[in-house]
Design a protein around this motif. Structure first.
Motif, short mmCIF file in Angstrom:
data_model
loop_
_atom_site.label_atom_id
_atom_site.label_comp_id
_atom_site.label_asym_id
_atom_site.label_seq_id
_atom_site.Cartn_x
_atom_site.Cartn_y
_atom_site.Cartn_z
N GLY A 305 0.79 -1.23 0.00
CA GLY A 305 0.00 0.00 0.00
C GLY A 305 0.82 1.27 0.00
N CYS A 306 2.13 1.19 0.01
CA CYS A 306 2.95 2.40 0.11
C CYS A 306 2.98 3.15 -1.22
N PRO A 307 2.46 4.38 -1.26
CA PRO A 307 2.41 5.11 -2.53
C PRO A 307 3.80 5.48 -3.07
N MET A 308 4.81 5.44 -2.20
CA MET A 308 6.14 5.83 -2.64
C MET A 308 7.04 4.62 -2.91
N ASN A 309 6.42 3.43 -2.87
CA ASN A 309 7.15 2.20 -3.20
C ASN A 309 8.44 2.04 -2.37
N ILE A 310 8.29 2.26 -1.09
CA ILE A 310 9.45 2.17 -0.19
C ILE A 310 9.56 0.73 0.34
N PRO A 311 10.69 0.08 0.18
CA PRO A 311 10.84 -1.30 0.67
C PRO A 311 11.10 -1.29 2.19
N ILE A 312 10.07 -1.00 2.93
CA ILE A 312 10.20 -0.69 4.37
C ILE A 312 10.97 -1.78 5.15
N PRO A 313 10.52 -3.06 5.08
CA PRO A 313 11.24 -4.06 5.90
C PRO A 313 12.70 -4.23 5.52
N ALA A 350 11.81 9.63 0.93
CA ALA A 350 10.69 9.93 0.02
C ALA A 350 9.34 9.74 0.70
N CYS A 351 9.34 9.24 1.93
CA CYS A 351 8.09 8.99 2.65
C CYS A 351 7.29 10.29 2.77
N ILE A 352 6.01 10.23 2.36
CA ILE A 352 5.16 11.44 2.43
C ILE A 352 4.30 11.43 3.70
N LYS A 353 4.57 10.46 4.58
CA LYS A 353 3.94 10.39 5.91
C LYS A 353 2.43 10.23 5.86
N CYS A 354 1.95 9.49 4.86
CA CYS A 354 0.50 9.27 4.75
C CYS A 354 0.00 8.35 5.87
N GLY A 355 0.88 7.51 6.41
CA GLY A 355 0.50 6.67 7.55
C GLY A 355 -0.17 5.35 7.19
N LYS A 356 -0.36 5.06 5.91
CA LYS A 356 -1.02 3.81 5.50
C LYS A 356 -0.31 2.59 6.07
N CYS A 357 1.01 2.63 6.02
CA CYS A 357 1.80 1.48 6.48
C CYS A 357 1.57 1.21 7.97
N GLU A 358 1.46 2.26 8.76
CA GLU A 358 1.31 2.09 10.21
C GLU A 358 -0.06 1.51 10.55
N ILE A 367 6.48 3.54 11.87
CA ILE A 367 7.29 3.36 10.66
C ILE A 367 7.83 4.69 10.14
N ARG A 368 6.98 5.73 10.17
CA ARG A 368 7.43 7.03 9.63
C ARG A 368 8.65 7.56 10.39
N GLU A 369 8.55 7.41 11.69
CA GLU A 369 9.66 7.88 12.54
C GLU A 369 10.93 7.05 12.26
N HIS A 370 10.74 5.74 12.15
CA HIS A 370 11.90 4.88 11.90
C HIS A 370 12.52 5.18 10.54
N LEU A 371 11.67 5.52 9.56
CA LEU A 371 12.23 5.83 8.24
C LEU A 371 13.09 7.09 8.28
N GLU A 372 12.72 8.00 9.15
CA GLU A 372 13.57 9.21 9.31
C GLU A 372 14.95 8.80 9.81
#
Ligand code: SF4
Ligand code: SF4
Length: 379
Positions: A305-313, A350-358, A367-372
């Motif tokens: 669901g990440c609109p910025m295609n970030i490979p979070i894990p 590139a995270c726009i902080k939409c919060g969908k992932c959380e 997740i947003r904080e960790h990505l920072e």
């Protein structure tokens, strides 16, 4: 104690969530031929339990289960568990449609175990609103799901409430591993105790915490090797989960034949941990807890669901590895990996902080904080 899994059933299940891949970058590119070899080996060693779900391996796990298992073995040679996730439907008709598709995709005429997937406060509300529990009971009455349960990612108090409100549920799938056992956020031990109280057998997911407990710090690996030179590091984690008396099945996502051989080797004639081993695990837990920065299990639920295609894990795993490197090592490879990943996927910044992932993260990670932090580390 209630045991719907059979007294003589071996306690290791083949989790079909992290299967071998033809293309390492694509989770849906399942290497079915290797998987067939693994299925043959697993069944050959006397194991029977397989666990899949609608969205595993980019929605291809169920198809692979059909090809590698269902089409090749008589129905009584194995048991198959499947799951329904409310993130993919908004009404009862769509829920039923997914179930019918699952029967087709896997090729079975019934599931041995069927679970509502990923219960927690939000999903419990949705499953309740859509009548999913009553629907599940009807599936059992119709013989389409022999045993019904749910997988769970939330606190012990809510679990107690759900099991009180739904005594018809026969088992619970919990995240249990030695790192999360006393964790405030995951509450593995407390959730396990709630299941004991309600006489519900437990299936364990994430016993190795998405690989974290296979890649422990050198000091911990040395403690284990010193005690049992031939035992693999992950074997300690899987045996910890299986040693809890009310745990009747431990799922392991085995990505290759080596893991399969190792796991089935010590789980074939399973011996619970002794007191000395439990003490060593406690020491290991203390050491690891000092080193892990982001407790991500790499389930990948957040990725689609990440609109910025970030490979979070993947980024979190790199960050954890970086933080676990011992000081003074000099060069570490994580920065290189990050740069390569960032060429093909969104950068952490590139995270726009939409919060969908959380909203979907079963570990409730910020997740947003960790990505920072990831961006600060690697960019
Ligand atoms: S908050 Fe950031 S990482 Fe999470 S889904 Fe949105 S863009 Fe992706
Ligand atoms: S951040 Fe959460 S949802 Fe994403 S992979 Fe990690 S544990 Fe899973």
């Amino acid at each position: 104690m209630n045991n719907i899994f059979g007294e003589n059933t071996k306690k290791l299940g083949f989790g079909l969530m992290r299967l071998p891949r033809l293309d390492p970058a694509r989770e849906d590119s399942i290497d079915v031929e290797t998987m067939k070899e693994m299925v043959d080996y697993f069944i050959g060693q006397g194991f029977t339990y397989f666990d899949t779900a609608w969205m595993y391996c980019g929605f291809k796990s169920e198809n692979a289960a059909k090809e590698a298992l269902v089409d090749r073995y008589p129905r009584d040679a194995y048991t198959l568990a499947d799951k329904l996730h409310c993130g993919f439907f908004n009404d009862a008709a769509a829920m039923e449609d997914i179930f019918q598709q699952q029967l087709k995709k896997t090729g079975v005429s019934y599931f041995d175990y069927y679970l509502l997937h990923d219960l927690g406060e939000d999903h419990y509300k949705k499953y309740t609103k859509l009548g999913s529990f009553d629907w599940l009971v009807k599936k059992k009455e119709a013989g389409l799901a022999k045993h019904i349960g749910f997988s769970y990612h939330d606190g012990a108090d809510l679990l107690d409430r759900i099991l009180t409100e739904h005594p018809e549920v026969e088992f619970v799938q919990l995240q249990i591993n030695y790192l999360d056992w006393e964790s405030e956020a995951i509450q593995s031990r407390r959730c396990y105790e709630v299941c004991v109280k309600h006489d519900k057998p437990v299936i364990v997911m994430e016993p190795v915490k998405g690989g974290t407990l296979a890649n422990v710090p050198e000091t911990v690996a040395a403690i284990y090797k010193n005690y049992a030179p031939n035992a693999s590091v992950p074997s300690w984690a899987i045996r910890f989960a299986a040693s809890q008396p009310n745990v009747k099945m431990v799922l392991s996502g085995m990505g290759n034949m080596d893991m399969m051989r190792d796991n089935t080797g010590y789980m074939k004639d399973f011996v619970p941990l002794n007191d000395e081993e439990i003490e060593l695990i406690q020491r290991a837990t203390d050491i690891i807890n000092h080193g892990i920065a982001i407790p991500c299990t790499a389930c990948s639920y957040c990725v689609d669901g990440c609109p910025m295609n970030i490979p979070i894990p993947k980024y979190f795993s790199l960050y954890n590895a970086e933080k676990q490197e011992y000081k003074g090592k000099g060069f570490t490879p994580q920065g290189e990996y990050y740069t390569r990943l960032a060429e093909n996927f969104g950068k952490a910044s590139a995270c726009i902080k939409c919060g969908k992932c959380e909203q979907i993260c079963p570990q409730h990670l910020p997740i947003r904080e960790h990505l920072e932090a990831v961006a600060a580390q690697f960019e």
